[in-house]
Each structure stands twice: as C-alpha cells, then as structure tokens.
Motif scaffolding. Structure first.
Motif, PDB file in Angstrom:
ATOM      1  N   ASP A 396      49.027  43.971  35.838  1.00 16.82           N
ATOM      2  CA  ASP A 396      48.133  43.914  36.989  1.00 16.82           C
ATOM      3  C   ASP A 396      47.043  42.861  36.777  1.00 16.82           C
ATOM      4  O   ASP A 396      46.852  42.356  35.670  1.00 16.82           O
ATOM      5  CB  ASP A 396      47.538  45.294  37.264  1.00 16.82           C
ATOM      6  CG  ASP A 396      46.732  45.826  36.094  1.00 16.82           C
ATOM      7  OD1 ASP A 396      46.009  45.040  35.453  1.00 16.82           O
ATOM      8  OD2 ASP A 396      46.827  47.030  35.804  1.00 16.82           O
ATOM      9  N   PRO A 397      46.305  42.504  37.846  1.00  9.96           N
ATOM     10  CA  PRO A 397      45.313  41.427  37.733  1.00  9.96           C
ATOM     11  C   PRO A 397      44.266  41.676  36.653  1.00  9.96           C
ATOM     12  O   PRO A 397      43.898  40.748  35.918  1.00  9.96           O
ATOM     13  CB  PRO A 397      44.681  41.399  39.135  1.00  9.96           C
ATOM     14  CG  PRO A 397      45.757  41.909  40.044  1.00  9.96           C
ATOM     15  CD  PRO A 397      46.464  42.965  39.238  1.00  9.96           C
ATOM     16  N   ARG A 400      45.859  41.186  33.384  1.00  9.49           N
ATOM     17  CA  ARG A 400      46.147  39.763  33.207  1.00  9.49           C
ATOM     18  C   ARG A 400      44.915  39.023  32.721  1.00  9.49           C
ATOM     19  O   ARG A 400      44.973  38.213  31.787  1.00  9.49           O
ATOM     20  CB  ARG A 400      46.641  39.182  34.520  1.00  9.49           C
ATOM     21  CG  ARG A 400      47.107  37.734  34.446  1.00  9.49           C
ATOM     22  CD  ARG A 400      47.489  37.248  35.835  1.00  9.49           C
ATOM     23  NE  ARG A 400      48.494  38.125  36.411  1.00  9.49           N
ATOM     24  CZ  ARG A 400      48.613  38.355  37.699  1.00  9.49           C
ATOM     25  NH1 ARG A 400      47.763  37.815  38.550  1.00  9.49           N
ATOM     26  NH2 ARG A 400      49.559  39.147  38.150  1.00  9.49           N
ATOM     27  N   ARG A 401      43.775  39.312  33.335  1.00 10.48           N
ATOM     28  CA  ARG A 401      42.538  38.644  32.921  1.00 10.48           C
ATOM     29  C   ARG A 401      42.184  38.996  31.481  1.00 10.48           C
ATOM     30  O   ARG A 401      41.773  38.139  30.695  1.00 10.48           O
ATOM     31  CB  ARG A 401      41.399  39.033  33.870  1.00 10.48           C
ATOM     32  CG  ARG A 401      41.500  38.421  35.260  1.00 10.48           C
ATOM     33  CD  ARG A 401      40.207  38.637  36.036  1.00 10.48           C
ATOM     34  NE  ARG A 401      39.969  40.049  36.285  1.00 10.48           N
ATOM     35  CZ  ARG A 401      40.404  40.699  37.367  1.00 10.48           C
ATOM     36  NH1 ARG A 401      41.119  40.058  38.279  1.00 10.48           N
ATOM     37  NH2 ARG A 401      40.134  41.980  37.531  1.00 10.48           N
ATOM     38  N   HIS A 424      50.847  31.363  37.115  1.00  5.09           N
ATOM     39  CA  HIS A 424      49.573  31.695  37.749  1.00  5.09           C
ATOM     40  C   HIS A 424      48.536  30.624  37.387  1.00  5.09           C
ATOM     41  O   HIS A 424      48.122  30.514  36.236  1.00  5.09           O
ATOM     42  CB  HIS A 424      49.074  33.063  37.282  1.00  5.09           C
ATOM     43  CG  HIS A 424      49.914  34.206  37.756  1.00  5.09           C
ATOM     44  ND1 HIS A 424      49.897  34.652  39.053  1.00  5.09           N
ATOM     45  CD2 HIS A 424      50.809  34.992  37.106  1.00  5.09           C
ATOM     46  CE1 HIS A 424      50.740  35.669  39.194  1.00  5.09           C
ATOM     47  NE2 HIS A 424      51.306  35.887  38.017  1.00  5.09           N
ATOM     48  N   ASP A 427      45.418  31.714  35.491  1.00  2.72           N
ATOM     49  CA  ASP A 427      45.490  31.996  34.055  1.00  2.72           C
ATOM     50  C   ASP A 427      45.066  30.802  33.216  1.00  2.72           C
ATOM     51  O   ASP A 427      44.714  30.960  32.040  1.00  2.72           O
ATOM     52  CB  ASP A 427      46.924  32.389  33.663  1.00  2.72           C
ATOM     53  CG  ASP A 427      47.338  33.726  34.259  1.00  2.72           C
ATOM     54  OD1 ASP A 427      46.455  34.437  34.777  1.00  2.72           O
ATOM     55  OD2 ASP A 427      48.535  34.049  34.197  1.00  2.72           O
ATOM     56  N   ASP A 655      49.791  43.596  43.714  1.00  3.14           N
ATOM     57  CA  ASP A 655      49.497  42.333  44.393  1.00  3.14           C
ATOM     58  C   ASP A 655      49.100  42.615  45.841  1.00  3.14           C
ATOM     59  O   ASP A 655      49.891  42.434  46.769  1.00  3.14           O
ATOM     60  CB  ASP A 655      50.714  41.417  44.348  1.00  3.14           C
ATOM     61  CG  ASP A 655      51.061  40.997  42.931  1.00  3.14           C
ATOM     62  OD1 ASP A 655      50.289  40.212  42.362  1.00  3.14           O
ATOM     63  OD2 ASP A 655      52.071  41.486  42.400  1.00  3.14           O
TER      64      ASP A 655
END
Length: 694
Positions: A396-397, A400-401, A424, A427, A655
């Motif tokens: 998930d975002p 991901r971060r 992305h 990223d 998303d």
C-alpha cells in the motif's frame, strides 16, 4: 518459490554436475517433498482417500524432472522421516515407494528416455528392493518365523472353516497347500513380488505420470535471465560500469536493452524508473551478473549473487521470498551455519522496523512487513550491492513510502549501493540519481498517463445481491498463533454495483475477499447470496461469486489463452471470442501461450474466463498491483466496461485515486473493521436488474 530461491542463491544457472545442494534445490525439495508427505499421509490414514497416494508421485516426479538426483534423494529422506513421525511405518514405506516410482519417471523424462529406460531402471530398483526385503527377512529370522507361523495358522483356520461345508472343502485345502508352497519358497515369492510390482508400477506410471510431466513441461522452472557463467574471481560487485550494454532474448527480433551507459558506486541510492516492458528487470539481472549480448560490463570481481559481500535481490512478490516458518529463521535461511551464527538477527529486524517480531510466524506478516523481512534477509549477507526489483509494487502507499525511506537510508549506514527498480515515479524522489527507461533505452523522462475521470454509470443498480452480517474471522483460532483478521463486518452489495473496498496491508481486505467468494468460511456471522429462489450461504454457491487473485498468473493453469477460457466454461470458439471481446482483448490472443502475456493481459484473461463462467458477482483483489501507469489505466477502463455491462463488481484495493473514478461506493476497512462508507456519486433509482452475465 523460484524467485525467492534465486534471490538467496550462492550460484546461478543450470544444475551443475557436482557440488552441494543449491538454495533453489533446497526450496523446491522442501515444497514438493512437503506436498508428497501430505498426500501420502492422508492417503494412508484417512478412509476412502487412498487414491491420493497415486497423485503423490506427481510432485516428487516433478522434482526429479527439474533437478539433480541428490535433490531427489535429500527430499525423499527428509519426507520419509517426517511421514514416519506423522503417520508411522506403513505411510513411510509407501512414501519411499512413491518417491522411487516418481523419481524413475522424472529422471527418464529429463534425460529424454523412453519406456525401455523405465523398464531397465524399474528392474534394477526391483532387484535392489527384492535383495533388501529378502535380506531383512533372513537377518531377523525370529520375526520372520513368527510372521510365517501367523500366516500358516490363518490358512489352517480357513481350511478348517471350509471343511464344514463339503462344497468348500477343496477350496480350503487348496488355500492351505498354496500357503505351504509359498512359505517354503518364500524368498522367491517375496523377491519376485517386489520385482514384479516395480515393473508394473513403472509401466503404469510411465503412461500416467509421464503424461502429467509432459503437460507441465512448458511451465518455466527457473529464471533464464540468471544463467550466468561461473566467475572464480573474488567477490567484488562494485563499482560496476555498463558501456553500450545491449541484451536480446533468444529468438527475439529486437533488443530488450540497447545502448545502456551506467555506473553504480558504493554509497549511492539509484532509482530505475520505467513502464512494463521497458527493460527494467533485464537491466536488474545484468547488474546481478547476467552477461549482456552486447556492450561491456566491468566490475573489480564477481557479482556474488546471494553470497556474503556480493549482490542481493529483493523482488516484487513479498510472499515468494519468505521461506522460513518464523521471522528469525527466514532472516538466515540459506546461510551456512557458521555465517548464520554471526548474524545479529534482532539488530537487523530492529533496523528494518520489525523489532521484537523474531518469534512471529512469517505467514502472519502483512505485505509491507514481508518486504521489510526480505530486506533484513538480504542485509544478513552483508551485500555490497542491493537490487530491489519492483519491491514496492505490491504494497500500500504508506508501506511503499516507508520501504523507499528504508532503502534510501541503507547506503548511508552500510558500505553498499542500492538500486531500486520501479514504475512509480514518486518512489524515485529520494534517489541520488534517476534512470528512466523506455523501450530498452534511457530517456530524459517518461510519458504521463492521464488519470481516469469520473465515468457516469449507464445502467441502474438493483436490489442487494450479497449480504454480510457480523462477519468475523480468526486464523488459527484457539491456538497460541491465533490472529484475528475481521471484527464484525456488516456489508450489503447491490446487483450491478461497483463497490470499492480500500485499506492498507494487514487491514483484512484479502480475508474479506475470500469470504465473499465462498473460499473461506467466517469464524462467525454470515455471508449470503440472494437469488430468485432465496438466500444461500455463498460457500454453497462458489461459482456464482468469482475471485480474481492479486497475482493473476496463479489462476492461469492451461497452456494457451483459449484453452484457459474454455476450461472456465467458454465452450467453443465463439464463446471464447465473446469473452475476449468483453474484456477488450484481440481474438487472435486465443492461441497465445499464457507465458507470453504481460501483467495487464493476464488480468484481462482471468476476467475473460470469469465472464465465460457467467458469475453473478466478481471480486477483484488488488487488480492494479504490479502494473505500470498504462496497465493501470487499461484495467480501470476494463472495470468501467464490466460495470456498464451490468456485472456486480467488488474491487479491493489500496489505489483509491485510480479506481474510485469508476466505482459507485467506497468502503474503508481498517484493522478488520469497516470504518466508513462513502458514496462516490448518487446512484440511480433502484431497479431490479439481473445483469448481462446471468
């Protein structure tokens, strides 16, 4: 399985003629051996399940077909010991027999032999088995005599019973005489029986198991990109310099990479950004040691993929890299005992944000946590070069971060370089340098793909079709490892609705998806499908609700697109064509091999197969995961197309920005509970609409 083993492999390429078992062989042997143990044990102990022992030869035959003899022997020994502990002597003996037969067929198929080779190996194995059996009976003479006395007494008893009826007296006498003859020549019958059984099993298995292996032969067993020649130089992957590097796959007409110039030095965090098919993964494999077909790659020593001080890889699918049962076991999986003992496991887990999780089962980790664990396992090898190939695409975002921040910080704390490969663009914000790839070449920037705009629905929704009431689910309930996933979920889905369920990794989305598809029973509560004849539990109407997995390739079992769709219910060429039309695919794709599909095409083929099965509801679990902007836009357009056809859709995703534009309602799932529900746009008036796929 394959990817994870390659990530930690100490060597690459085809199976060498000699040497210790490689991690890929250990991992494959563990998985296929475990499957054999389960099939043999259940088949031996559960009434009416004996047929499973016939199937048990398939995984062990596949192991022999793909790997060296030593991998087969190691897996057989381990599986036999486990089976003996779990089921006793008889299942263990059965497993040895299954392994022998499966091994013979697998080896002969791998070496392109025929029936004569099977007969020869079966005869040799039968003679060895006969010698062992007769030898054991000779060695344990007292036990043999006790067994023979029992058999003789049984035959005598049958003779006495038969003597009571004059018509049966000859039969009883014949049984007694035959038994006496067999016991007198026991060594001949015992040995001959073993030889005959092996020959018969070999012939039957050649036609049955052999055909199964032939059918599975088209499935890839390893990643050919990692076929690298041996490099005897000391391990020293950095600095690495690529000059005019090109790569072309066998039988391809164009280069996957062309004219690549790149230098990676210690202390750098580099991002490689590109869409699907741009050559990102090919570049990753070249950095990992795969020789190019053009240009030059220079480095001071060997790439050392999987070795201490060499190159480590973190791949796209978190669960494919998890090999240990417990977190702390997975960190050092595949390391030599001496090196494993030197690893500060708790320190590594603390560094990647998994503090105090060493004792947890890996199966209970979220996707983001599994990726962090993969980073910890990579760091346990003290790599000089860490390659993260699409490592952020399946989480998930927020996860991901966090993962990008972790990767960006590693070169500052360790003597290493990190290369993150991603589609992305966000990223790459923390990278020291960004390399953009398009069509196998470096470019200044990538084309932007517009986000979908709000698409007004063209058909009205109907009455509720799926009802969830107080649904709760706990994994391993009642044990020390119980893990609650859902807590009292109430949800109603209307016919023809496109519902979006959002939530982070570990929120319970996938569990909810499996319950709505009837593939998992809730621990409590109900999930019912409303039909004209009344409401029924969805698990009793499984084909009425179809689930499209996050990893579409796992659902594609046939060799071609057309046969896959037909297998789901699209009978005939016309039905296959209509299903392909429904998902926006060219009809010519019907003859295409499943292995040639892109990620977006694989998702569409799964949905085409589901359309052919005429479901009432389709649940899509993370349909955008792993796709580049073009692929994501295509899937969003497909969701709108299916919604407008009248199909009821439940989209489970993290998303929100992309999928919300074509959905009617958003449900937020947090920690197994529905936190809130939003209507994206006011739905039209209720109308009882059956849908176009009934």
């Amino acid at each position: 399985m394959t990817d994870s083993s390659q990530t930690r492999a100490a060597a690459t390429g085809p199976p060498p003629p000699a040497g210790a078992l490689r991690p890929i062989e250990l991992a494959t042997g563990a998985v296929l051996g475990g499957a054999t143990v389960g099939l043999v044990t259940v088949g031996s102990l559960v009434p009416f399940a004996a047929a499973l022992q016939l199937v048990a030869a398939v995984p062990i035959g596949l192991l022999a077909h793909r790997h060296r003899l030593r991998a087969l022997i190691t897996a057989t020994i381990a599986a036999t010991l486990v089976t003996f502990v779990a089921g006793g002597l008889v299942p263990a003996v059965n497993l040895v027999g299954v392994a022998v037969v499966g091994g013979i067929i697998g080896i002969v198929k791998r070496r392109h032999g025929g029936l004569l080779a099977v007969l020869g190996l079966s005869l040799l194995t039968g003679l060895l088995g006969a010698s062992f059996s007769v030898g054991m009976l000779l060695l344990f003479s007292r036990a043999r005599q006790l067994l023979f006395d029992s058999i003789a007494n049984t035959a005598k008893g049958l003779e006495n019973i038969a003597a009571r009826q004059s018509a049966l007296e000859p039969l009883g006498r014949g049984i007694a005489e035959a038994t006496e003859y067999v016991l007198r020549w026991w060594w001949l019958f015992a040995g001959g029986g073993v030889v005959f059984a092996m020959l018969a099993s070999g012939v039957i298995s050649w036609f049955v198991l052999g055909s199964v292996l032939d059918r599975l032969a088209w499935l890839p067993g390893r990643d050919d990109l990692l076929d690298a020649p041996a490099d005897d130089r000391p391990i020293a992957p950095l600095p690495i310099t690529l000059r005019e590097v090109a790569f072309r796959y066998p039988n391809a007409r164009t280069d996957a990479l062309h004219g690549i110039d790149l230098t990676v030095r210690s202390g750098e965090f580099i991002a490689v950004v590109g869409h699907n098919g741009s050559g990102k993964s090919t570049l990753t494999r070249i950095l990992a040691g795969r020789p190019p077909t053009g240009g030059t790659v220079t480095r001071p020593g060997a790439a050392g993929l999987g070795l201490r001080g060499g190159t480590a890889m973190v791949l796209q699918r978190p669960e494919s890299q998890t090999l240990g049962v417990l977190v702390r076991d997975d960190v050092v999986w595949g390391l030599p005992t001496g090196h494993a003992a030197e690893v500060d496991i708790d320190g590594l887990l603390r560094e990647v944000g998994l503090e105090d999780m060493g004792g947890r089962e890996t199966a209970t980790l979220s996707g983001g946590q599994q990726q962090r664990l993969a980073v910890a396992a990579a760091l346990a090898r003290k790599p000089t070069l860490l390659l993260a190939d699409e490592a952020t695409s399946m989480i998930d975002p927020e996860g991901r971060r966090d993962l990008v921040a972790l990767l960006a910080d590693l070169p500052r704390r360790h003597d290493m370089a990190v290369v993150l490969v991603t589609h992305h663009e966000a990223d790459a914000a923390a990278a020291d340098r960004v390399i953009h790839l398009r069509g196998g070449r470096t470019v200044d920037q990538l084309p932007a793909w517009p986000r979908p705009v709000r698409d007004q629905r063209r058909r009205p929704m109907g009455n509720p079709v799926l009802e969830l009431r107080d649904v709760r689910h706990t994994y391993n309930s009642g044990t020390s490892w119980e893990a609650p996933a859902l807590h009292g979920v109430d949800l109603s889905v209307r016919r023809g609705e496109a519902l979006l369920i959002v939530g982070g990794n570990g929120s319970g989305k996938s569990t909810l998806a499996w319950i709505m598809a009837g593939l998992t029973l809730p621990s409590s509560g109900s999930c019912e499908l409303r039909e004209l004849t009344g409401s029924k539990p969805v698990h009793k109407r499984i084909r009425a609700v179809q689930l499209a997995f996050q990893h579409s390739r796992l659902q594609l079992q046939r060799q071609t697109v057309g046969t896959e769709i037909e297998d789901w219910g699209g009978n005939g060429t016309a039905a296959v064509a209509r299903a392909l039309d429904a998902v926006g695919l060219d009809r010519a794709l019907a003859s295409r091999s499943i292995e040639e599909l892109s990620g977006g095409q694989a998702k569409r083929v799964v949905l085409a197969a589901m359309v052919a099965s005429r479901p009432q509801v389709v649940v899509l679990d993370e349909p955008l995961a792993g796709l580049d902007p073009e692929g994501r836009a295509g899937v969003v357009e497909l969701i709108a197309r299916l919604r407008d056809s009248g199909l009821t859709l439940i989209v489970i995703s993290h998303d929100i920005a992309d999928v919300a534009a074509v959905c009617d309602r958003i449900v937020h799932l947090r920690a197994g509970r529905i936190a809130e529900s939003d209507t994206v746009a006011a739905p039209p008036a209720t109308h009882d609409f059956t849908g176009g796929f009934r």
